[in-house]
Design an enzyme around this catalytic site. Structure first.
Site, PDB file in Angstrom:
ATOM      1  N   THR A 158       0.809  -1.224   0.000  1.00 32.74           N
ATOM      2  CA  THR A 158       0.000   0.000   0.000  1.00 32.74           C
ATOM      3  C   THR A 158       0.839   1.268   0.000  1.00 32.74           C
ATOM      4  OG1 THR A 158      -1.822  -1.121   1.115  1.00 32.74           O
ATOM      5  CG2 THR A 158      -1.762   1.284   1.273  1.00 32.74           C
TER       6      THR A 158
ATOM      7  N   ASN B 175       5.662  -1.084   3.420  1.00 33.50           N
ATOM      8  CA  ASN B 175       4.825  -0.504   4.478  1.00 33.50           C
ATOM      9  C   ASN B 175       5.627  -0.250   5.744  1.00 33.50           C
ATOM     10  OD1 ASN B 175       2.545  -0.504   2.876  1.00 33.50           O
ATOM     11  ND2 ASN B 175       1.716  -2.403   3.729  1.00 33.50           N
TER      12      ASN B 175
ATOM     13  N   LYS C 219      -7.182   4.547   5.491  1.00 30.95           N
ATOM     14  CA  LYS C 219      -5.868   4.319   6.092  1.00 30.95           C
ATOM     15  C   LYS C 219      -5.061   5.608   6.099  1.00 30.95           C
ATOM     16  CE  LYS C 219      -5.379  -0.381   4.156  1.00 30.95           C
ATOM     17  NZ  LYS C 219      -4.508  -1.226   3.304  1.00 30.95           N
ATOM     18  N   ASP C 220      -4.214   5.772   7.101  1.00 34.65           N
ATOM     19  CA  ASP C 220      -3.374   6.973   7.143  1.00 34.65           C
ATOM     20  C   ASP C 220      -2.458   7.052   5.922  1.00 34.65           C
ATOM     21  OD1 ASP C 220      -1.440   5.024   7.807  1.00 34.65           O
ATOM     22  OD2 ASP C 220      -1.345   5.603   9.907  1.00 34.65           O
ATOM     23  N   ARG C 221      -1.865   5.911   5.522  1.00 28.89           N
ATOM     24  CA  ARG C 221      -0.915   5.955   4.408  1.00 28.89           C
ATOM     25  C   ARG C 221      -1.589   6.245   3.074  1.00 28.89           C
ATOM     26  NH1 ARG C 221      -0.742   0.853   6.755  1.00 28.89           N
ATOM     27  NH2 ARG C 221      -1.410  -0.953   5.522  1.00 28.89           N
TER      28      ARG C 221
END
Length: 555
Positions: free
Chosen positions: A82, A103, A164-166
């Site tokens: 991701t 990640n 998601k933060d990413r």
């Protein structure tokens, strides 16, 4: 941060963006869109898109019928995850140059795991240390399209939202106005840098969070079939010694492992679109939307069961509602949809569907190689440990072995790994970094395994040994109801993703030749009349939209 500063300097030299009229006009002169929307569907492989393409009736049908469809898009690097996948979309760079190889990775000096967006100096706006802890964009060593835009048009607004933060932070960049992601029990949160106030950072989503909280208290989450055709995929399976039934509702229902996560994310995107007046202020604005439910569902249930089937139908419908709102932007909008990586179904089901190569990885592989290395080098413990999408060479304290011992052990490990039937390839990080990068015009379909590894290798962050298991091999035993399928391989089921450009009212066109996600940023930059850094990995594509100059004529 030298690449970031250089990129911003190039962008600052560009001419300011011209204000545009409030209604689109048919003209051959450049009239940049008022809004750029970048949608990244996490784990949405080209295979999954094509599998359901003729069943879509909502937003994905609109994109497929009216957009410029590159069904053979690629994340061309090897370790497809991701964080690195999202990082390629708006930087125009492969992970090797964007600084995000995985990640997470292992800090060789401390032996500790480092999250791809770790920022210990920051805090989380909701006041609790959840998700991945304090985060921020600092680990991303490249600038993004949003950064280039803000440098020449400070009044432009750049926001991003995700499950998601990413997903949110990589699309928002370093200079964006806000990156928000969903955290269970609170709503949409963000990071807070030193000197900033949490309340101010959360202001754009505060009202939305209140509405979501009230709604969830009144109506508990549920997940039933939205399309009865998915019911035919129900079946019983055994993974990791435990049985589960693929059905809806699942045995364990969680908001963030259901279609509701994407529906909430698109609700948040609409909130930002309206409350921030994106695309309605005479300048170009940007909105990033990263949709995480397909990934969470793929990992937990696989991608060929009733759970993913229903997710596809609900994602299609929710995107349709959102795109209808985007189409109302008076100055015109350009939407691009892609994915950060693909995915594979769990091997227990794959093997019943004609994929004889589908299997779990050899659980004794690491122990077997470690035993050989311990004896050869007279080591107290096995030197290989798993970390950051590869293998680390460490001592008893989990800290890197001293040189030259580390290099000797790594070389011996690679030689031994290459004799294993389940291993397609293995390289030391030094071998990967020393390999020449593929030619800029090299087809992503034809890159060697080493070239794919080279495009994702980052010195000091990538693992000591990069390994590729044979196609169809899923690492780990799997845990029924928690994690049954994955991604992160150099094979095309993980690398190949759709890339679709769409503007409301456009005419559909199929473009079957392969392109890369790194081509998105320079293409969008050309469409809005923005200069890019000179050393991008990606190239501009001619979309024929908004009167943008042809790429070849302007380069």
């Amino acid at each position: 941060m030298s690449r970031l500063l250089a990129s911003l300097c190039v962008a600052l030299a560009a001419a300011p963006l011209a204000a545009r009229a409030q209604t689109p006009e048919p003209t051959t002169e450049a009239s940049p869109p008022a809004l750029i929307v970048t949608i990244v569907v996490d784990q949405f492989s080209a295979d999954l898109f094509n599998q359901y393409r003729d069943r879509f009736t909502g937003g994905l049908k609109t994109l497929a019928d009216q957009g410029l469809v590159y069904a053979n898009g690629y994340q061309q690097h090897a370790m497809t995850e991701t964080c690195p996948g999202h990082a390629t979309v708006l930087t125009g760079l492969n992970p090797a140059r964007a600084g995000i190889p995985a990640n997470d990775w292992i800090d060789r000096t401390t032996g500790q795991e480092v999250y791809c967006l770790a920022a210990p100096q920051n805090t989380l706006a909701h006041g609790r240390n959840t998700d991945n802890g304090p985060v921020g964009p600092g680990q991303l060593t490249a600038s993004t399209l949003g950064d280039w835009l803000k440098a020449v048009s400070p009044q432009s607004r750049v926001y991003a939202v995700s499950g998601k933060d990413r997903g949110a932070i990589t699309l928002n960049g370093h200079q964006g106005d806000g990156a928000f992601w969903y955290t269970v029990g609170f709503g949409f949160t963000t990071y807070v840098e030193p000197g900033q106030a949490a309340e101010a950072r959360l202001a754009p989503v505060a009202d939305l969070n209140g509405r979501i909280s009230a709604r969830l208290q009144a109506t508990p989450p549920s997940w039933t079939y939205s399309d009865e055709t998915c019911r035919a995929l129900e079946a019983d399976w055994t993974v990791g010694g435990a049985s589960f039934r693929a059905t809806l509702p699942p045995q364990r229902l969680l908001i963030d492992v259901s279609p509701q996560l994407d529906e909430l994310t698109l609700e948040a995107a609409t909130e930002l679109l309206d409350s921030r007046e994106l695309g309605r202020r005479g300048v170009t604005d940007m909105l990033g939307v990263s949709l995480s439910a397909t990934d969470r569902i793929g990992h937990t249930f696989g991608n060929q069961g009733p759970e993913m089937c229903d997710q596809m139908y609900r994602l299609d419908r929710a995107l349709g509602v959102f795109l209808d709102r985007v189409a109302q932007v008076p100055g015109g909008a350009l939407v691009v949809l892609t994915a950060d990586h693909g995915g594979n179904d769990f091997p227990e089901r794959q093997s019943t569907r004609g994929f004889s190569e589908a299997k779990r990885g050899d659980p004794a592989l690491l122990a077997r190689v470690n035993a050989v290395l311990r004896e050869e080098f007279d080591l107290a413990v096995g030197p290989l440990t798993q970390g950051g999408s590869g293998l680390m060479v460490v001592g008893t304290d989990n800290i890197a072995l001293p040189q030259p011992l580390r290099a000797r052990v790594a070389a011996a490990a690679v030689e031994r790994l290459r004799t294993e039937s389940s291993v397609a390839g293995a390289w030391t990080i030094e071998q990967a970094l020393a390999a020449p990068a593929p030619a800029p015009d090299a087809s992503p379909e034809e890159l060697s395994l080493l070239e794919r590894q080279r495009l994702g290798a980052v010195e000091g962050r990538s693992p000591d040994i990069l390994i590729a298991l044979q196609p169809g091999t899923t690492p780990g035993a799997g845990r029924a109801g928690l994690y049954v399928a994955g991604h992160g391989t150099p094979w095309n089921y993980d690398r190949r993703v759709p890339i679709i450009f769409w503007s409301p009212g456009g005419s559909g066109q199929e473009r079957y030749l392969p392109i890369r996600t790194i081509d998105i940023a320079p293409t969008l930059a050309r469409t809005i009349g923005l200069d890019t850094p000179e050393d991008l990995d990606g190239r501009c594509l001619d979309l024929g939209l908004f009167g943008a100059a042809p790429c070849a004529a302007a380069d």
